[in-house]
Design a protein around this motif. Sequence first.
Motif, short mmCIF file in Angstrom:
data_model
loop_
_atom_site.label_atom_id
_atom_site.label_comp_id
_atom_site.label_asym_id
_atom_site.label_seq_id
_atom_site.Cartn_x
_atom_site.Cartn_y
_atom_site.Cartn_z
N UNK A 267 -1.87 -32.51 43.15
CA UNK A 267 -2.59 -31.56 42.33
C UNK A 267 -1.78 -31.34 41.06
N UNK A 268 -2.45 -30.83 40.03
CA UNK A 268 -1.67 -30.32 38.89
C UNK A 268 -1.03 -29.00 39.33
N UNK A 269 -0.01 -28.58 38.63
CA UNK A 269 0.62 -27.30 38.99
C UNK A 269 -0.37 -26.16 38.85
N UNK A 270 -1.19 -26.22 37.81
CA UNK A 270 -2.18 -25.16 37.61
C UNK A 270 -3.15 -25.12 38.80
N UNK B 274 0.79 -28.63 51.81
CA UNK B 274 -0.59 -28.32 51.46
C UNK B 274 -0.95 -28.92 50.10
N UNK B 275 -0.01 -28.88 49.18
CA UNK B 275 -0.26 -29.42 47.83
C UNK B 275 1.03 -30.04 47.31
N UNK B 276 0.87 -31.16 46.59
CA UNK B 276 2.01 -31.88 46.01
C UNK B 276 1.82 -31.93 44.50
N UNK B 277 2.86 -31.55 43.77
CA UNK B 277 2.80 -31.52 42.31
C UNK B 277 3.94 -32.37 41.75
N UNK B 278 3.60 -33.32 40.91
CA UNK B 278 4.64 -34.08 40.20
C UNK B 278 4.92 -33.36 38.88
N UNK B 279 6.10 -32.78 38.76
CA UNK B 279 6.44 -31.98 37.58
C UNK B 279 7.90 -32.23 37.22
N UNK B 280 8.20 -33.31 36.51
CA UNK B 280 9.59 -33.58 36.12
C UNK B 280 10.16 -32.43 35.30
N UNK B 281 11.38 -32.02 35.65
CA UNK B 281 12.00 -30.90 34.94
C UNK B 281 11.43 -29.56 35.35
N UNK B 282 10.69 -29.51 36.44
CA UNK B 282 10.05 -28.26 36.85
C UNK B 282 10.99 -27.20 37.37
N UNK B 283 12.22 -27.58 37.65
CA UNK B 283 13.20 -26.60 38.13
C UNK B 283 14.13 -26.12 37.02
N UNK B 284 14.10 -26.75 35.86
CA UNK B 284 14.98 -26.30 34.77
C UNK B 284 14.69 -24.85 34.41
N UNK C 247 8.60 -17.96 26.24
CA UNK C 247 8.90 -19.00 27.22
C UNK C 247 7.86 -19.13 28.34
N UNK C 248 6.87 -18.23 28.37
CA UNK C 248 5.85 -18.32 29.43
C UNK C 248 4.45 -18.22 28.84
N UNK C 249 4.11 -17.07 28.26
CA UNK C 249 2.72 -16.80 27.91
C UNK C 249 2.22 -17.67 26.75
N UNK C 250 3.09 -18.00 25.81
CA UNK C 250 2.66 -18.80 24.66
C UNK C 250 2.76 -20.30 24.93
N UNK C 251 3.15 -20.68 26.14
CA UNK C 251 3.26 -22.10 26.50
C UNK C 251 2.24 -22.39 27.61
N UNK C 252 1.45 -23.45 27.47
CA UNK C 252 0.40 -23.69 28.47
C UNK C 252 0.91 -24.27 29.78
N UNK C 253 2.03 -24.99 29.74
CA UNK C 253 2.47 -25.69 30.94
C UNK C 253 3.92 -26.12 30.80
N UNK C 254 4.44 -26.82 31.80
CA UNK C 254 5.85 -27.24 31.80
C UNK C 254 6.15 -28.30 30.72
#
Length: 309
Positions: free
Chosen positions: A10-13, A227-237, A272-279
Motif C-alpha cells: 500500500x502507499x503510506x497514505x 496487514x499492510x506493507x509500505x515501501x518508503x525509503x528514508x521513512x525512519x529519518x 516539516x509535516x503539514x506543508x509537505x504531502x508525503x515522505x
Amino acid sequence: MEPPLSDKRRSLREAIAEQVHDGDTIALGLALESGIPFAAVHEIIRQQRRDLTLVGPISDMAFDQMIGAGTVAKVIAAWVGNVAGGSGYGFRRAYEQGQPRRIVMEDHSNFTVGLALKAAAMGLPFLPTFSGLGGDIVRGHPRIRPVDDPFGGPNLLAVGALRPDVAIIHVQRADQQGNAHLWGNLGLTVEAAYAAHRTIVICEEVVPESVIRSDPNRTVIPGFLVTALVEEPGGALPSSVQGYWRRDFAPFLAYHQLSRTPDGFQSWLREWVLDLPDRPAYLRHMGEAAVERLRVTDRRLAAEANFAP
C-alpha cells in the motif's frame, strides 16, 4: 487489474487511512533510537487522527510530535522526550498544562512494557517478574499487581498483557507478502508485532521472495502477521536504519529548540509535516546533500550461511 490477495503493498497514505483509526492503541518506536517510523507518525498527524494511545519504550521525539499535534489521549511508556536534547516539551505541556489537550500517562520501565507486550504475544493474561518490586512505579499501577508464587517462592509482580490495535514497524527489506528482514537493534519490535491486532510494516525496499527465502532466520516478522506493507525509503529519518541510514542529530536538536514554545512547535509542524504531502517531499526539503550525507555506503557484510540440507 486487482493485485493478488497476498500482495500487501500500500502507499503510506492508504495504509494509515485503512489501518489507523481514532481511539486506536498504537505501538511504535519499538527499536528505541533506531528505526522510528517518522514518516508514518507525520502521516497520522496529517490525517488528523484523535484520541490515540501510544505504546513504546524510549519513544524519542516521535511521541512528543504526536502529542504536540493533539492526536494523543494516553501514553504507555517508560520515557517520553528527545534523546538528543532532553525534555519533550510537547509532552510536558500536555501533561502539566493540558495543552493542546490533557493526556493520561501509564508509567512503566522498558522491561515492564516489554513484558506486557510479550504476554499478549504469547496469548497469556500476564507475565510474572521480580523487577519493580518495592519501586514507586508499581504502587497502585493499573497493569502491575502483586501475586503469590504458586510454587511457594517469594512474592512476584504480575504485568498484565497489552494488546495494541496497531504496531507500526520500520524494517530494512520485505517481500510483497510482508515477510520482513530486520537486523540491528530489535528492541520490542517482535513482541509488538505478535501482540498487535494489525501490523503495518514500512520497509526501505521490497525485494523478491527469493531474497527473503535465502536467509529465513532473518525473517523476524512473518508475512501472516502483516496487514499492510509500505515501501518508503528514508521513512525512519532522522533516526537511523542499520545498513541504510545514519542518525541525523541536527533535526532532533532543532526540534528541541523550536518546540520549547507552542508557537515554535506550530512553526516546526507546518514546515516539516503539514506543508509537505508525503515522505518524498520531506526528503526533497532536507536537500540532496543532506540525504546523501546520511546514506550508508560502507559495506560490512555478515558471513555467508549455508542452508543446504
